[in-house]
Each structure stands twice: as C-alpha cells, then as structure tokens.
Design a protein around this motif. Structure first.
Motif, PDB file in Angstrom:
ATOM      1  N   VAL C  40      36.146  61.819   0.843  1.00 56.99           N
ATOM      2  CA  VAL C  40      35.539  61.581  -0.464  1.00 56.99           C
ATOM      3  C   VAL C  40      35.004  62.878  -1.070  1.00 56.99           C
ATOM      4  CG1 VAL C  40      33.487  60.533  -1.517  1.00 56.99           C
ATOM      5  CG2 VAL C  40      35.031  59.147  -0.142  1.00 56.99           C
ATOM      6  N   PHE C  41      35.297  63.115  -2.330  1.00 58.73           N
ATOM      7  CA  PHE C  41      34.833  64.306  -3.069  1.00 58.73           C
ATOM      8  C   PHE C  41      35.281  65.605  -2.403  1.00 58.73           C
ATOM      9  CE2 PHE C  41      30.851  61.533  -3.796  1.00 58.73           C
ATOM     10  CZ  PHE C  41      31.301  61.056  -5.009  1.00 58.73           C
ATOM     11  N   PRO C  70      36.499  65.381  -7.702  1.00 57.93           N
ATOM     12  CA  PRO C  70      35.069  65.389  -8.037  1.00 57.93           C
ATOM     13  C   PRO C  70      34.781  66.107  -9.348  1.00 57.93           C
ATOM     14  CG  PRO C  70      35.537  66.900  -6.216  1.00 57.93           C
ATOM     15  CD  PRO C  70      36.789  66.100  -6.452  1.00 57.93           C
ATOM     16  N   VAL C  72      36.405  65.667 -12.141  1.00 60.04           N
ATOM     17  CA  VAL C  72      36.981  64.949 -13.277  1.00 60.04           C
ATOM     18  C   VAL C  72      36.069  65.088 -14.500  1.00 60.04           C
ATOM     19  CG1 VAL C  72      35.923  62.746 -12.588  1.00 60.04           C
ATOM     20  CG2 VAL C  72      37.966  62.741 -14.041  1.00 60.04           C
ATOM     21  N   GLY C  73      36.686  65.369 -15.642  1.00 62.26           N
ATOM     22  CA  GLY C  73      35.897  65.511 -16.863  1.00 62.26           C
ATOM     23  C   GLY C  73      35.442  66.937 -17.120  1.00 62.26           C
TER      24      GLY C  73
END
Lengths: 250, 250, 250
Positions: C40-41, C70, C72-73
C-alpha cells in the motif's frame, strides 16, 4: 462451469495466475471463485466442506478445481475424481475423502501427465489448472501419453478416502466473513432439539438469525446442509474467539 | 451489467454461489463485484453508500443486486426498485431508503415469486439472484404468477424509505483497504473551509493526498461524491482506531 | 488479456469500478485480478514484484494495468510502457523502474489525454483504465489529440527508472495469504547454500514445504522466480511478525 476452491487467498497473485491458465485453455467456460479461503494447509477439515458446497447451484457437469496442498512438491499423487456432482481435480491428500466416500458412483484417475515446466511449489497453476481446463473443454482422461494433459491412469476411488477420518466432523471447519462457524456435521447426526457446546457456550437450534435475541447464539442447518453456529448480529470468531478445529460437542 | 453489493465477504462461498446463479440465468451479462464488504448486518449505514456508488461508471440500465440482510428468513419484504440509475433488487430493511428518497423518478415492487426451494438463510442466492438475472435479461416485473421470478406487485416507493433516517449521515459508514473513512455526508452540507472532527482529530479540506504532509489528516470529496477522511500515507482505521459508526462533527 | 495489479483492495468499491470501465471499453477482453494487495502506498517495493509476476502465464500481448499511486492528483506523469512482456499502464512514480531496467527492448509514452471528468483521487478508474482498455482493443499510442485516450508523447524509458534503487531488494516486499514472505531478491544474487537472516531467524534453502520439519523456516526460489521465505505449516507474518520492508541479510 469451472469452479475454484483453494486456500490461496483471493487478493494475491495465485488466483490470478490460475484464472489466466484457465482463461487461455478453456476461454468459453465461465469461471467461479467458490472458496479462496479453505482452511489453510488443512485438507482434513477442508474435505468436509467440499461435498456440501461443490453441488447445486453448480450444474452437474461442472469441474471443481480444488487445491489445498501443503505437500506440493512431494510424492503425493495428482488426481481426477468423477461423481454425479461433476469432476474434481487436485492433490491426493485426503481433500477428496468425503467426496469419494459419500458418492454413489465414483471414478478416479491418477494424473500421469507432467507439464514441460513444473514449479516445485505451484502445481495449482502448472499441473491442476491445465487438467481442469481440458476437462471443462469436454476432453476425458485416457491412459495413453497422447491424451495430452489428460494422460491419466484409473485408480481405485477408495484409495482417495481416509478410512480413519470420521463421517461427520464435530469441529469448526470454516469461519465465514460474519464470524459464523460452519461445522463438519450434517443434520442427520443431531436431534432437532440437540444442545451444541462450543467454547463453553451452549446453543439450541433456531431457524434463522431473526428468531433469537440480539447477540444470542444458536445452531441451524445452513443453506448448504451443514450445521452452523452463529450469533444474531455477532460473531463466533470475534465474540467467542472461535477458530478452525475447535471441538463441538452434543 | 449485473453489479453485486453485499456484506457476504469475497473469499468465502457466498459470492461464488451468487455468481453461479447469475451466470446460469443471464450468461451474456457481465457481472461486477462492487462491494462484498458493505457494513455487516447494517442496512442503515449501507444505505448511504448505495446512491454514491450505484451509478457512473455503471451504465444506466444496470441491475444492482444489493444484499445486507440480517432479517433474512423473517417477514421483511423482498423488493425491486427502479430509478434512472437502474434496477435494484434486495431486502426491504431500509437498504434502499436513500436510493428511493433521492431519486427523481422511482418505481417499486414487492417480489411475490418464491423459488421451489428457498433456504432460510440465503435469499441472496435463492431469491434475489434469479430475480436480478431476469431483469438483466430484459424481463420486467408483472403482477401475474405467470411472470416467473418477476411475479411482483407494485409498491409505493415511499414504503422503502425510512423517514426518521437523516438525509446525510455524520458517521463513518465504510473503511476502505487503506483505512480511509468514508462518511455518509455529501459536500452540499459542508462549507469548503469546514473543520471536521472525528475521534478527537480535527481536519480541514485538501484536494488530494499529496497536498498535506505525510501522516496528516484531511477531508476531501471522494471520487464518488462522499466526504472522506484520510491520512496521507496513513490509516484512519489503524492510526486513529476509526470504526464504522464513529460520529463525525462539523 | 487485461491484468490488474493494484493496492486498492479487492472487496471494496475500487476494483469493481475499474472492471466496469474495462468491461464497457473492451468487452471481449478477459480481465484477470493479479494483485489487489500490492504494498500500500509503496511503488518502491511494488516495483520488484511486477517483473516477476507480469509475465507467463499471461500471453505476450497482455495489458497490465498497474496502480499504486500515492501521488494521485499531483503532477506525477501518467505513462504507458511497452516491453516484450506486454503493455503497462500506470503512474510514473518508480512503479515501472524494474520493468524498464530489466527489459531488453522497451518503449514509453506520457499519456497526454485527459478525460472530460477526472477525479482528484481515482485516476485508476478515470484515466488509466480507459487507456488500458484502448490498448487491449488493439489501438496504439499516437502523438495527435485525435488519438482519443491514446494521445501520448514518446518518453525516454530511462526516465521511468529510478537509478538509485538497487537491482535486487533485500527486503520483504510482499506477504501472501499463508504469511510467506516474498523478497525483492532473485536467485542470481544468492549461492544455493546461502543462509538468509530475517527478523533474527536464519534459514537455509529447501525445495519445497514438505522438505523441512513442521514449523521450520526455509528459503526457496518461488514459482515466479523470487526468493521467498516460508515456514512449513506456519507463517512468517504471524509467527515471526514479519512485515513489508523488513530487511533480509545474507
């Protein structure tokens, strides 16, 4: 229909590789994940789940690819079993003991075919999945090497049984997502008013969750014909600390 | 498209049996697992997730098979709902309350059909899945027994609402794989500079994870339009011990 | 074949939305979940898993949709990579570093297309899935906006590498359903009689589980070519408290 019942876990890389082999070798056959969380390393307890779950609603010609295989890479046999419920493919370590024992008609084969590349630790992908796909395509076991991955020798089905294993197992064999405890017992061994004991809790039968007070325990015949212990709105796993192998007395 | 949203868990035997019934009864319709981990036994909190997730990217004629059904086997109704988002099939226990309340146009039916064999504890497989498959095949509810599994009587949709449930729920209604906390709040109830409090932590809005320091908390409008609380590189579930039902104040 | 490798979790709403986009945009292409539980991440550790798992049994023209994102954006790039193993789609955060470094032939593109609606936190659904579906349909990247979602500019593949990351990673990069610990090491870096140390336990090589006593630890080359540490009938995760990122020395 191709049905997978394993102890591989669903999120990780094993099921995906199995599905890829099946999709490539039997592209038009629907694939269903039935269990990815059979009791880990535990063909004994898993063997009591298979006859209850490997049946309706799956059609009669289904292929059940069943892998709980702590002995992978040792000399345990790889086998095919046929009963009225369908075809079963997996290791001969007792996993099919109850399937064979309870079937009215049963045939069995030892898989003699070996793939060009056979990993030591993942026969599910390398050996069992191609065999299951071939059966799902409609091919049948044959005792000549030309039979491809269905090159297999007839085997007395009783060899797959484990005579010292009981007909019904008075233990928790599975804990579901709710924490309900499925046992290896069928209703024929219990009176309807029987009191079951598990982890110092005593429970009576009820037809469904709403029939007992919140957080109360009860037993019932589950929707696949096994005796199951549950708490209304609670969890045998969490609230009673129930685990696979816990004894159930009655 | 057939979309499943349940509290059954993904790895165990329930989803596989559901998929088998759907595959047999609507073989050409793609099946998608949307949720297998809706709040367990909790149609109240699950009801705030459905309108946010049962929509785009799923096409408008989708059938959503939604089962969180702690009252299975009691006399709660089995229902069909139709909105502009698609068809919904499941129990009448409030699970569709927000779907019905927020829909501009909505129809509802009580399912009168019963299968030949109906288990007491698994209506998802025995009752709801065949109905969902029939809708996905393009069949429509009809008030005559000849309608097969779509034999159903019109029902005032407002009966499926629960008027005492709020329009937005200021609680954690879901914790995802990262430990992010999804609430039952929509952005319309919050000012952009609102401070949210949850488990003694106060957080402000940010647009995405990278916009706050590592391990810092923030709230944002998630990709399905619900207010979500997260930690950059951390977990509300693990680090703040957040749980379903925790209150969120603002 | 479309293969998904993400850190999204399998039971929750993310994978279902990804599958819906893929099913709508590439309806005839089989979709396989390879990983929903990548670290995760953690694109760093995930990057050592991809070359080992994104290959056989998946066919050579497969599209691997890989999202551990992690950032994103933020302004990290969205990329397409092509190697002899197939196509890769995902974020440029090092996730493809080992894919690029180990490939004999490799091409890369920056995805310039943006969808009409792009959420801040779910580019997997909004950006990467449509691109992967287009590649799976047989479309190819092109540097004109008319290329639809495959509007993309060639990128030097070495930009996707992270030169300061080692060729092999002497850490646990994944714990499977059994609690076996997969490392980022390949057999070429170890002598066959090497002793590995992990969490104060020292283990030697064995070919498979049945070759060591119950509960004993050993290392082996797993079925995808990575060094893995396991206990016969036990769990590195549970019994040794092993975790992602734990150092392995030899």
């Amino acid at each position: 229909m191709l049905i997978l019942a394993t102890d591989f876990g669903l999120a990780g890389p094993y099921m995906g590789q199995m599905h890829a082999v099946l999709a490539l070798n039997a592209p038009s056959v629907p694939r269903i994940d039935l269990f990815a969380d059979l009791p880990v390393f535990d063909p004994y307890r898993a063997s009591y789940l298979l006859p209850a779950y490997c049946r309706t609603p799956f059609p009669a010609d289904s292929v059940f690819l069943c892998v709980v295989d702590p002995g992978v890479g040792t000399d345990r046999k790889a086998v095919i079993v046929r009963t009225a419920q369908g075809w079963f493919v997996g290791p001969d370590n007792g996993l099919f003991a109850q399937i064979v024992r309870r079937a009215k008609t049963v045939e069995a084969w030892e898989i003699l075919w070996r793939p060009e590349t056979l990993s030591a630790s993942f026969h599910g992908r390398d050996l069992f999945a191609p065999v299951a796909a071939a059966l799902a395509r409609g091919e049948r076991p044959a005792a000549e090497p030309t039979a491809g991955c269905l090159y297999a020798a007839p085997l007395p089905p009783t060899e797959l049984d484990r005579p010292h294993w009981p007909d019904d197992l008075a233990e928790i064999v599975y804990l579901d997502h709710y924490g309900n405890a499925i046992t290896g017992l069928r209703p024929s061994v219990l009176a309807a008013d029987a009191v079951l004991s598990c982890r110092d809790h005593r429970v009576r039968a009820a037809t469904t969750f709403g029939a007992v007070p919140p957080q109360s325990g009860f037993w019932y015949v589950n929707s696949n014909g096994l005796i199951e212990i549950a708490l209304n709105g609670g969890s045998v796993a969490t609230h009673w600390h129930g685990g696979i192998g816990d004894h159930v007395s009655f």
